[in-house]
Design an enzyme around this catalytic site. Structure first.
Site, PDB file in Angstrom:
ATOM      1  N   MET A  52     -29.431  43.334 -62.656  1.00 57.37           N
ATOM      2  CA  MET A  52     -30.325  43.637 -61.547  1.00 57.37           C
ATOM      3  C   MET A  52     -29.762  44.812 -60.751  1.00 57.37           C
ATOM      4  O   MET A  52     -28.567  45.101 -60.781  1.00 57.37           O
ATOM      5  CB  MET A  52     -30.512  42.410 -60.648  1.00 57.37           C
ATOM      6  CG  MET A  52     -29.274  41.908 -59.946  1.00 57.37           C
ATOM      7  SD  MET A  52     -29.643  40.417 -58.997  1.00 57.37           S
ATOM      8  CE  MET A  52     -28.044  40.111 -58.224  1.00 57.37           C
ATOM      9  N   ASP A 112     -27.156  50.042 -60.420  1.00 58.73           N
ATOM     10  CA  ASP A 112     -25.813  50.583 -60.615  1.00 58.73           C
ATOM     11  C   ASP A 112     -25.694  51.266 -61.978  1.00 58.73           C
ATOM     12  O   ASP A 112     -26.026  50.687 -63.009  1.00 58.73           O
ATOM     13  CB  ASP A 112     -24.778  49.456 -60.494  1.00 58.73           C
ATOM     14  CG  ASP A 112     -23.349  49.961 -60.566  1.00 58.73           C
ATOM     15  OD1 ASP A 112     -23.118  51.143 -60.226  1.00 58.73           O
ATOM     16  OD2 ASP A 112     -22.460  49.180 -60.957  1.00 58.73           O
ATOM     17  N   SER A 169     -24.629  43.749 -65.897  1.00 58.49           N
ATOM     18  CA  SER A 169     -24.477  42.801 -64.800  1.00 58.49           C
ATOM     19  C   SER A 169     -25.092  41.474 -65.214  1.00 58.49           C
ATOM     20  O   SER A 169     -24.603  40.844 -66.150  1.00 58.49           O
ATOM     21  CB  SER A 169     -25.122  43.366 -63.524  1.00 58.49           C
ATOM     22  OG  SER A 169     -24.919  42.502 -62.429  1.00 58.49           O
ATOM     23  N   THR A 170     -26.180  41.064 -64.587  1.00 56.27           N
ATOM     24  CA  THR A 170     -26.808  39.786 -64.905  1.00 56.27           C
ATOM     25  C   THR A 170     -27.176  39.729 -66.385  1.00 56.27           C
ATOM     26  O   THR A 170     -27.865  40.602 -66.898  1.00 56.27           O
ATOM     27  CB  THR A 170     -28.082  39.591 -64.070  1.00 56.27           C
ATOM     28  OG1 THR A 170     -27.772  39.797 -62.698  1.00 56.27           O
ATOM     29  CG2 THR A 170     -28.656  38.203 -64.273  1.00 56.27           C
TER      30      THR A 170
END
Length: 362
Positions: free
Chosen positions: A303, A306, A182-183
Site C-alpha cells: 500500500m 514508496d 510492503s503489504t
C-alpha cells in the site's frame, strides 16, 4: 460499511480496538474471544476483514487462520508480538494466507493504542480491499470440500540447486537489482527469489517494510528457499553476484561506494520517509553511485507509493523497471503508482518476474 471481526483473548484489547474502529464511522464491528468463537461467528457476521491475535487459549491464531483460509478465505491482519518468536509466527501466518500484520502494543496498552490505532485502521482498510490469490492452497480447499483431510501446508523447499558462485569483485558488478515491497511482500519475495538460478549474475537489494525483529527471520527463511544466498544487512557488506541483501527493519537500506567497491549498508531511518526500509531512499542512494543504465527496479505489492517516484526517475534515466501487475498484487498501491507515473517498462504478474529478470541478465 466494512464488516470487521476482532479476535483477541484480552477483553481490554477487544474494547480498545472496537473503540478505534467504531470511531471511524464506516466499520461494523463484532468481537470474538478466541479462534473457536471466531469460527462459530463467521457465518453469522460474514466479515469483510478480520484482525486476529496470534497467542490465544484453546484455538490459537495460527490454527484459526489455517481453518479460515481453507473453509472461508477472507483478508486477515495478524496482531503479533514484536519478538523473534513473534516474527516466526507472523511469517508462518503470511505463508498460510494472512494479508498483513501489526505489532501488538506492549506496556500500557491503553496509551499505546493511540499510536497504533491509525496504522491499524490503515492496514485493515487496505486488507479489506486486498486481492486474495484464488490459487492459494487451492488443492487443500478442494480436498476439504470433497470430504478428505486437507494435507498440512508443507514447509517451502528449495526450488533450485544452490552452488557457490564464482567470486567476483564488488566493483565489477554489471547491474544491481533493487526490489521494493510492503503489504503481501514476504510471499511475493518467495515467488520472486525462489526460481532464480544460483548463477544469477546480478546482486539483489530488497527493501521490505517490516519491524527490526522480523527482517532477520525473513532473511533466514528466504535463504532456505533460494539457490541464492540471502542475508539481512546489519553492517556494511560487499555487494556481489549470487547474494540477496534484505534491509534491516526500522532502518533504511542504502547502496554506497567504498574503495573496494559497492557495499550495502543499514542507515538510520530518516523521518521524511514514512515506511522503512524505505524503497525511495534505497533507489535514490543507488542512483548516486551508479548510472541508471546499471540498475533494475522491481516494485511489488504494497500500500502507498514508496519507491514509485524514485523508480520512475531510474526508468527516465535509462534503467529498467518492472511493476507487479494488479491481477497478482495483494495491494496494487506501490506498483500501481509506478505505472501511473509512466515509470514501468514492464507490468508483469508475479510468477513472470523472475523469468523476465533471468532473461534480461542473460
Amino acid at each position: 460499511m466494512i464488516r470487521l471481526l476482532i479476535v483477541d483473548d484480552s477483553a481490554l484489547m477487544r474494547r480498545l480496538l472496537g473503540e478505534v474502529f467504531r470511531a471511524e464511522g464506516d466499520f461494523e464491528v463484532a468481537v470474538a474471544r478466541d479462534g473457536d468463537e471466531a469460527m462459530a461467528m463467521l457465518a453469522e457476521c460474514r466479515p469483510d476483514v478480520m484482525t486476529l491475535d496470534v497467542q490465544m487459549p484453546r484455538m490459537d491464531g495460527l490454527a484459526c487462520l489455517d481453518r479460515i483460509m481453507l473453509e472461508r478465505p477472507l483478508p486477515v491482519v495478524m496482531v503479533s508480538s514484536v519478538t523473534e518468536a513473534g516474527a516466526r509466527e507472523t511469517l508462518k501466518a503470511l505463508e498460510l494466507g494472512a494479508v498483513d500484520f501489526v505489532p501488538k502494543p506492549g506496556g500500557a496498552v491503553s496509551l499505546a493504542i493511540d499510536e497504533l490505532g491509525p496504522l491499524l485502521v490503515e492496514k485493515v482498510r487496505a486488507a479489506a480491499a486486498a486481492r486474495l490469490r484464488p490459487s492459494h492452497r487451492l488443492r487443500e480447499r478442494v480436498r476439504l470440500r470433497a470430504g478428505l483431510s486437507a494435507s498440512p501446508t508443507p514447509s517451502p523447499a528449495p526450488r533450485a540447486t544452490r552452488r557457490d558462485p564464482a567470486p567476483r569483485a564488488a566493483g565489477l558488478v554489471d547491474r544491481v537489482v533493487l526490489v521494493g515491497c510492503s503489504t503481501g511482500g514476504p510471499p511475493a519475495l518467495d515467488a520472486l527469489l525462489g526460481p532464480l538460478p544460483a548463477d544469477f549474475p546480478w546482486p539483489i537489494l530488497v527493501a521490505q517494510h517490516m519491524p527490526a525483529a522480523f527482517t532477520g527471520p525473513l532473511a533466514r527463511r528466504l535463504d532456505k528457499l533460494c539457490a541464492l544466498t540471502v542475508v539481512e544487512v546489519t553492517r556494511p557488506v560487499p555487494v556481489v553476484p549470487g547474494q540477496v541483501h534484505i534491509g534491516r527493519g526500522n532502518a533504511d537500506l542504502i547502496l554506497s561506494l567504498r574503495p573496494g567497491g559497492l557495499v550495502a549498508m543499514a542507515a538510520p531511518a530518516l523521518p521524511e520517509h514514512r515506511w522503512h526500509p524505505s524503497v525511495d531512499r534505497l533507489v535514490t542512494s543507488a542512483l548516486q553511485h551508479l548510472s541508471a543504465e546499471r540498475l533494475v527496479g522491481v516494485l511489488m505489492t504494497g500500500m502507498g507509493s514508496d519507491g514509485a517516484a524514485a523508480m520512475a526517475r531510474l526508468r527516465a534515466g535509462g534503467g529498467r523497471t518492472i511493476a507487479e501487475a494488479e491481477e497478482t498484487a495483494v495491494v496494487w498501491g506501490m506498483p500501481g503508482e509506478l505505472v501511473r507515473l509512466g515509470g514501468a517498462e514492464a507490468v508483469l504478474p508475479l510468477d513472470a518476474i523472475a523469468g523476465t529478470l533471468t532473461g534480461w541478465a542473460g
